[in-house]
Write a protein that holds these residues in place. Structure first.
Motif, PDB file in Angstrom:
ATOM      1  N   ASN A   1      15.243  14.424  18.480  1.00 36.60           N
ATOM      2  CA  ASN A   1      15.844  14.862  17.273  1.00 36.60           C
ATOM      3  C   ASN A   1      15.983  13.818  16.098  1.00 36.60           C
ATOM      4  O   ASN A   1      15.731  14.010  15.036  1.00 36.60           O
ATOM      5  CB  ASN A   1      17.345  15.070  17.496  1.00 36.60           C
ATOM      6  N   GLU A   2      15.955  12.414  16.510  1.00 39.92           N
ATOM      7  CA  GLU A   2      15.926  11.391  15.811  1.00 39.92           C
ATOM      8  C   GLU A   2      14.533  11.202  14.938  1.00 39.92           C
ATOM      9  O   GLU A   2      14.385  10.913  13.648  1.00 39.92           O
ATOM     10  CB  GLU A   2      16.088  10.117  16.151  1.00 39.92           C
ATOM     11  N   ASP A   3      13.422  11.542  15.768  1.00 39.32           N
ATOM     12  CA  ASP A   3      12.021  11.590  14.996  1.00 39.32           C
ATOM     13  C   ASP A   3      11.956  12.679  13.897  1.00 39.32           C
ATOM     14  O   ASP A   3      11.369  12.473  12.975  1.00 39.32           O
ATOM     15  CB  ASP A   3      11.051  11.838  16.294  1.00 39.32           C
ATOM     16  N   SER A   4      12.409  13.933  14.309  1.00 37.12           N
ATOM     17  CA  SER A   4      12.404  14.864  13.471  1.00 37.12           C
ATOM     18  C   SER A   4      13.371  14.627  12.146  1.00 37.12           C
ATOM     19  O   SER A   4      12.781  15.060  11.040  1.00 37.12           O
ATOM     20  CB  SER A   4      12.913  16.500  14.164  1.00 37.12           C
ATOM     21  N   GLU A   5      14.449  14.291  12.354  1.00 38.95           N
ATOM     22  CA  GLU A   5      15.145  13.795  11.121  1.00 38.95           C
ATOM     23  C   GLU A   5      14.402  12.605  10.229  1.00 38.95           C
ATOM     24  O   GLU A   5      14.509  12.685   9.057  1.00 38.95           O
ATOM     25  CB  GLU A   5      16.537  13.165  11.493  1.00 38.95           C
ATOM     26  N   ALA A   6      13.965  11.949  10.782  1.00 36.59           N
ATOM     27  CA  ALA A   6      13.001  10.823  10.046  1.00 36.59           C
ATOM     28  C   ALA A   6      11.950  11.516   9.330  1.00 36.59           C
ATOM     29  O   ALA A   6      11.631  10.995   8.165  1.00 36.59           O
ATOM     30  CB  ALA A   6      12.543   9.794  11.165  1.00 36.59           C
ATOM     31  N   LYS A   7      11.165  12.408  10.121  1.00 34.66           N
ATOM     32  CA  LYS A   7       9.902  12.968   9.345  1.00 34.66           C
ATOM     33  C   LYS A   7      10.480  13.818   8.133  1.00 34.66           C
ATOM     34  O   LYS A   7       9.951  13.833   7.235  1.00 34.66           O
ATOM     35  CB  LYS A   7       9.545  13.921  10.407  1.00 34.66           C
ATOM     36  N   ILE A   8      11.670  14.387   8.324  1.00 38.36           N
ATOM     37  CA  ILE A   8      12.251  15.436   7.329  1.00 38.36           C
ATOM     38  C   ILE A   8      12.906  14.398   6.060  1.00 38.36           C
ATOM     39  O   ILE A   8      12.520  14.845   5.085  1.00 38.36           O
ATOM     40  CB  ILE A   8      13.428  16.088   7.711  1.00 38.36           C
ATOM     41  N   ALA A   9      13.218  13.266   6.459  1.00 32.36           N
ATOM     42  CA  ALA A   9      13.467  12.348   5.392  1.00 32.36           C
ATOM     43  C   ALA A   9      12.185  11.763   4.734  1.00 32.36           C
ATOM     44  O   ALA A   9      12.361  11.546   3.593  1.00 32.36           O
ATOM     45  CB  ALA A   9      14.483  11.301   5.941  1.00 32.36           C
ATOM     46  N   GLU A  10      11.246  11.589   5.236  1.00 23.51           N
ATOM     47  CA  GLU A  10      10.093  11.121   4.890  1.00 23.51           C
ATOM     48  C   GLU A  10       9.401  12.122   4.101  1.00 23.51           C
ATOM     49  O   GLU A  10       8.916  11.884   2.882  1.00 23.51           O
ATOM     50  CB  GLU A  10       8.883  10.747   5.945  1.00 23.51           C
ATOM     51  N   LEU A  11       9.491  13.538   4.513  1.00 22.77           N
ATOM     52  CA  LEU A  11       8.860  14.588   3.691  1.00 22.77           C
ATOM     53  C   LEU A  11       9.951  14.810   2.375  1.00 22.77           C
ATOM     54  O   LEU A  11       9.095  15.061   1.294  1.00 22.77           O
ATOM     55  CB  LEU A  11       8.833  15.824   4.442  1.00 22.77           C
ATOM     56  N   GLN A  12      10.966  14.741   2.449  1.00 21.46           N
ATOM     57  CA  GLN A  12      12.010  14.922   1.353  1.00 21.46           C
ATOM     58  C   GLN A  12      11.738  13.788   0.368  1.00 21.46           C
ATOM     59  O   GLN A  12      11.688  14.188  -0.969  1.00 21.46           O
ATOM     60  CB  GLN A  12      13.462  14.700   1.749  1.00 21.46           C
ATOM     61  N   SER A  13      11.274  12.560   0.725  1.00 17.14           N
ATOM     62  CA  SER A  13      11.005  11.492  -0.122  1.00 17.14           C
ATOM     63  C   SER A  13       9.520  11.760  -1.054  1.00 17.14           C
ATOM     64  O   SER A  13       9.523  11.492  -2.168  1.00 17.14           O
ATOM     65  CB  SER A  13      10.979  10.245   0.508  1.00 17.14           C
ATOM     66  N   GLN A  14       8.967  12.310  -0.358  1.00 14.85           N
ATOM     67  CA  GLN A  14       7.580  12.469  -0.783  1.00 14.85           C
ATOM     68  C   GLN A  14       7.508  13.440  -1.617  1.00 14.85           C
ATOM     69  O   GLN A  14       7.037  13.692  -3.030  1.00 14.85           O
ATOM     70  CB  GLN A  14       6.493  12.909   0.308  1.00 14.85           C
TER      71      GLN A  14
END
Length: 124
Positions: free
Chosen positions: A8-21
């Protein structure tokens, strides 16, 4: 137990990265849109050096767009910059895009080729 896609932490990190992009891409789009609007408005106003006049206006950081996507307070800004820098603007308005050689009622033509063409048409 981990899910198929990872923790779940990996998914949240990926979502945050995509949101930043996504936020960065939106910012780039907004800046590009402002730049194009400013350059088009300055060309239409007869600016001789669009880049320099845009720089003197403060660049795209100072440009604000209204709800319709036009440059806010453009008429006042243009009047002011023309008074401050008259040598950077043509004395006459540039030719309107799409103007034709024949049947064009615009008597104040700034394009020398159109003026010569009209003179030739009158002589024949």
């Amino acid at each position: 137990m981990e899910e198929k896609g990872g923790s779940n932490e990996d998914s949240e990190a990926k979502i945050a990265e995509l949101q930043s992009q996504l936020d960065e891409a939106k910012g780039n789009y907004t800046n590009l849109n402002k730049q194009q609007k400013l350059e088009a408005a300055l060309r239409k106003a007869g600016a001789k050096d669009v880049d320099y006049v845009g720089y003197k206006l403060g660049g795209i950081d100072k440009v604000e767009l209204d709800d319709e996507g036009n440059i806010a307070n453009w008429d006042n800004t243009l009047s002011s910059i023309k008074e401050q820098m008259p040598k950077y603007f043509n004395d006459t308005q540039p030719i309107v895009e799409g103007a034709s050689l024949k049947g064009d009622n615009n008597k104040n033509v700034t394009d020398p080729f159109v003026a010569l063409s009209r003179k030739y048409e009158k002589d024949n």
